[in-house]
Write a protein that holds these residues in place. Sequence first.
Motif, PDB file in Angstrom:
ATOM      1  N   ASP A  15       0.832  -1.214   0.000  1.00  0.00           N
ATOM      2  CA  ASP A  15       0.000   0.000   0.000  1.00  0.00           C
ATOM      3  C   ASP A  15       0.866   1.264   0.000  1.00  0.00           C
ATOM      4  O   ASP A  15       0.567   2.238  -0.703  1.00  0.00           O
ATOM      5  N   GLU A  16       1.949   1.203   0.791  1.00  0.00           N
ATOM      6  CA  GLU A  16       2.837   2.371   0.842  1.00  0.00           C
ATOM      7  C   GLU A  16       3.518   2.585  -0.526  1.00  0.00           C
ATOM      8  O   GLU A  16       3.638   3.716  -1.008  1.00  0.00           O
ATOM      9  N   ALA A  17       3.920   1.490  -1.149  1.00  0.00           N
ATOM     10  CA  ALA A  17       4.548   1.599  -2.483  1.00  0.00           C
ATOM     11  C   ALA A  17       3.555   2.205  -3.479  1.00  0.00           C
ATOM     12  O   ALA A  17       3.906   3.101  -4.267  1.00  0.00           O
ATOM     13  N   LEU A  18       2.311   1.729  -3.413  1.00  0.00           N
ATOM     14  CA  LEU A  18       1.298   2.232  -4.359  1.00  0.00           C
ATOM     15  C   LEU A  18       1.020   3.712  -4.108  1.00  0.00           C
ATOM     16  O   LEU A  18       0.844   4.494  -5.063  1.00  0.00           O
ATOM     17  N   ALA A  19       1.006   4.113  -2.829  1.00  0.00           N
ATOM     18  CA  ALA A  19       0.759   5.533  -2.504  1.00  0.00           C
ATOM     19  C   ALA A  19       1.897   6.394  -3.058  1.00  0.00           C
ATOM     20  O   ALA A  19       1.666   7.469  -3.643  1.00  0.00           O
ATOM     21  N   LEU A  20       3.134   5.913  -2.909  1.00  0.00           N
ATOM     22  CA  LEU A  20       4.293   6.669  -3.419  1.00  0.00           C
ATOM     23  C   LEU A  20       4.258   6.736  -4.948  1.00  0.00           C
ATOM     24  O   LEU A  20       4.543   7.776  -5.551  1.00  0.00           O
ATOM     25  N   LEU A  21       3.888   5.622  -5.575  1.00  0.00           N
ATOM     26  CA  LEU A  21       3.830   5.600  -7.048  1.00  0.00           C
ATOM     27  C   LEU A  21       2.725   6.516  -7.549  1.00  0.00           C
ATOM     28  O   LEU A  21       2.885   7.207  -8.564  1.00  0.00           O
ATOM     29  N   ALA A  28       8.412   8.566 -10.985  1.00  0.00           N
ATOM     30  CA  ALA A  28       8.874   7.496 -10.094  1.00  0.00           C
ATOM     31  C   ALA A  28       9.176   6.212 -10.846  1.00  0.00           C
ATOM     32  O   ALA A  28       8.572   5.924 -11.878  1.00  0.00           O
ATOM     33  N   ARG A  29      10.147   5.449 -10.310  1.00  0.00           N
ATOM     34  CA  ARG A  29      10.414   4.094 -10.806  1.00  0.00           C
ATOM     35  C   ARG A  29      10.544   3.170  -9.613  1.00  0.00           C
ATOM     36  O   ARG A  29      11.095   3.552  -8.578  1.00  0.00           O
ATOM     37  N   VAL A  30      10.042   1.941  -9.796  1.00  0.00           N
ATOM     38  CA  VAL A  30      10.175   0.917  -8.758  1.00  0.00           C
ATOM     39  C   VAL A  30      11.613   0.395  -8.783  1.00  0.00           C
ATOM     40  O   VAL A  30      12.164   0.133  -9.851  1.00  0.00           O
ATOM     41  N   LEU A  51      12.990   7.149  -6.695  1.00  0.00           N
ATOM     42  CA  LEU A  51      13.062   5.680  -6.697  1.00  0.00           C
ATOM     43  C   LEU A  51      12.220   5.161  -5.542  1.00  0.00           C
ATOM     44  O   LEU A  51      12.411   5.586  -4.405  1.00  0.00           O
ATOM     45  N   VAL A  52      11.305   4.242  -5.853  1.00  0.00           N
ATOM     46  CA  VAL A  52      10.489   3.628  -4.802  1.00  0.00           C
ATOM     47  C   VAL A  52      11.053   2.227  -4.572  1.00  0.00           C
ATOM     48  O   VAL A  52      10.837   1.317  -5.374  1.00  0.00           O
ATOM     49  N   ASP A  53      11.801   2.077  -3.483  1.00  0.00           N
ATOM     50  CA  ASP A  53      12.480   0.815  -3.181  1.00  0.00           C
ATOM     51  C   ASP A  53      11.479  -0.137  -2.521  1.00  0.00           C
ATOM     52  O   ASP A  53      10.982   0.136  -1.420  1.00  0.00           O
ATOM     53  N   ILE A  54      11.211  -1.254  -3.195  1.00  0.00           N
ATOM     54  CA  ILE A  54      10.233  -2.209  -2.637  1.00  0.00           C
ATOM     55  C   ILE A  54      10.933  -3.310  -1.821  1.00  0.00           C
ATOM     56  O   ILE A  54      10.269  -4.198  -1.288  1.00  0.00           O
ATOM     57  N   ASN A  55      12.275  -3.264  -1.725  1.00  0.00           N
ATOM     58  CA  ASN A  55      12.999  -4.343  -1.032  1.00  0.00           C
ATOM     59  C   ASN A  55      12.585  -4.555   0.428  1.00  0.00           C
ATOM     60  O   ASN A  55      12.640  -5.691   0.899  1.00  0.00           O
ATOM     61  N   PRO A  56      12.147  -3.521   1.153  1.00  0.00           N
ATOM     62  CA  PRO A  56      11.710  -3.795   2.539  1.00  0.00           C
ATOM     63  C   PRO A  56      10.384  -4.575   2.622  1.00  0.00           C
ATOM     64  O   PRO A  56      10.010  -4.996   3.716  1.00  0.00           O
ATOM     65  N   ILE A  57       9.687  -4.760   1.529  1.00  0.00           N
ATOM     66  CA  ILE A  57       8.359  -5.419   1.596  1.00  0.00           C
ATOM     67  C   ILE A  57       8.551  -6.935   1.575  1.00  0.00           C
ATOM     68  O   ILE A  57       8.479  -7.582   0.528  1.00  0.00           O
ATOM     69  N   SER A  58       8.763  -7.504   2.762  1.00  0.00           N
ATOM     70  CA  SER A  58       9.060  -8.949   2.835  1.00  0.00           C
ATOM     71  C   SER A  58       7.884  -9.776   2.323  1.00  0.00           C
ATOM     72  O   SER A  58       8.066 -10.910   1.877  1.00  0.00           O
ATOM     73  N   VAL A 160       2.534  -2.542 -17.581  1.00  0.00           N
ATOM     74  CA  VAL A 160       2.494  -1.813 -16.300  1.00  0.00           C
ATOM     75  C   VAL A 160       2.549  -0.315 -16.589  1.00  0.00           C
ATOM     76  O   VAL A 160       3.461   0.141 -17.281  1.00  0.00           O
ATOM     77  N   VAL A 161       1.566   0.424 -16.081  1.00  0.00           N
ATOM     78  CA  VAL A 161       1.545   1.874 -16.348  1.00  0.00           C
ATOM     79  C   VAL A 161       1.902   2.628 -15.064  1.00  0.00           C
ATOM     80  O   VAL A 161       1.976   2.044 -13.984  1.00  0.00           O
ATOM     81  N   ASP A 162       2.114   3.939 -15.202  1.00  0.00           N
ATOM     82  CA  ASP A 162       2.483   4.767 -14.042  1.00  0.00           C
ATOM     83  C   ASP A 162       1.494   4.531 -12.903  1.00  0.00           C
ATOM     84  O   ASP A 162       0.282   4.488 -13.125  1.00  0.00           O
ATOM     85  N   GLY A 163       2.007   4.391 -11.710  1.00  0.00           N
ATOM     86  CA  GLY A 163       1.148   4.205 -10.538  1.00  0.00           C
ATOM     87  C   GLY A 163       0.890   2.743 -10.214  1.00  0.00           C
ATOM     88  O   GLY A 163       0.282   2.434  -9.196  1.00  0.00           O
ATOM     89  N   GLU A 164       1.366   1.826 -11.086  1.00  0.00           N
ATOM     90  CA  GLU A 164       1.107   0.395 -10.862  1.00  0.00           C
ATOM     91  C   GLU A 164       2.365  -0.331 -10.396  1.00  0.00           C
ATOM     92  O   GLU A 164       3.492   0.076 -10.700  1.00  0.00           O
ATOM     93  N   LEU A 165       2.115  -1.464  -9.721  1.00  0.00           N
ATOM     94  CA  LEU A 165       3.192  -2.328  -9.239  1.00  0.00           C
ATOM     95  C   LEU A 165       2.879  -3.760  -9.680  1.00  0.00           C
ATOM     96  O   LEU A 165       1.734  -4.220  -9.518  1.00  0.00           O
TER      97      LEU A 165
END
Length: 291
Positions: A15-21, A28-30, A51-58, A160-165
């Motif tokens: 959810d946090e990644a999606l909010a940032l995107l 932004a880029r994942v 840069l939206v770093d998704i690595n903390p999302i275990s 995948v478009v802007d705002g998507e993960l």
Amino acid sequence: MFPAAFEYQRARSVDEALALLAKHGSDARVLAGGQSLIPAMRYRLARPSVLVDINPISALAYMKEDKGALVVGALARDAELEASPAVQRYGVLADASVVVADPVVRQSGTVVGSLCHNDPAGDWPVAAIVTGASVLVRGPKGDRVVAIDDFLVDSYQTAVVDGELAIEARFPIANGKTASAYYKIERKVGDFATACAGARIKLAANGTIEDAGVAIGAVGPKAMRVTAAEKLLRGAKPSRDVIRAAAEEATKLADPVADNRGSPEYKKQMAGVLVGRALATSFARLGVRGF
Ligand SMILES: Cc1cc2nc3c(=O)[nH]c(=O)nc-3n(C[C@H](O)[C@H](O)[C@H](O)COP(=O)(O)OP(=O)(O)OC[C@H]3O[C@@H](n4cnc5c(N)ncnc54)[C@H](O)[C@@H]3O)c2cc1C
């Protein structure tokens, strides 16, 4: 070279990644394994300002079998597939998992990141087409499942478009009498493919080919399904002749450019050779005599 300046954001949940995107849109880029994005930024081929770093999302670091599919989360690393007994049961994925880049890159690089990057010479896009994979994409409008042929839009472009993960990739598990294989020609270990190809064969009870998946990579703007080869394989008996005919279709479809890995003529021919090898290995893995 150093990348252009950028803002770095760590997302701790999807959810946090999606909010940032959503907040940063096309700026932004994942960041997943960073094995393609960081080099692209260093060469200034990509200049995201966030840069939206998704690595903390275990919660995205998983690989499991579910409802007839091997499901690979966005943070499952290439190295995990290489070591997984479940993956060893699926030829094309097991074969690809040991030839993507080198062991160091495979510790960080992700399968989903590779599909999202959609490098024309990437290994995972070819394997994904062969298996009939799909990708679960989440965005402001909710979830959608995108078939791999629709997902891989063009060189370095996906659905995948802007705002998507991209959340996960689903590879259907081989059932019945199915086998598959993947081959790649590379100048040296760790290099991108000069040409690559994969095949999947399902045999019917009477020994004819019930279903087939054939794809080639590094010989066009993106990984390509060899539809004409799949068509002629379906209903045929496994034979050298049918392999030759399928390989010819791959050679015809291949449309490579010249570079320091080889001439277009060479790469075209290799696309056919590798399709032939992948089909012969699939037949051999099925225990078909003579292969
Ligand atoms: C030396 C070297 C050799 C290599 N050789 C090969 C090779 O032989 N074969 C091969 O296939 N690859 C090769 N690669 C590429 C490597 O496999 C990458 O790891 C892979 O292509 C991208 O995965 P990643 O997790 O590192 O993605 P990243 O680099 O983090 O991201 C790549 C792109 O995908 C996007 N992205 C990533 N994850 C998501 C997501 N979940 N949702 C939405 N967008 C996302 C990013 O924003 C970025 O645009 C090589 C890389 C290096 C450095």
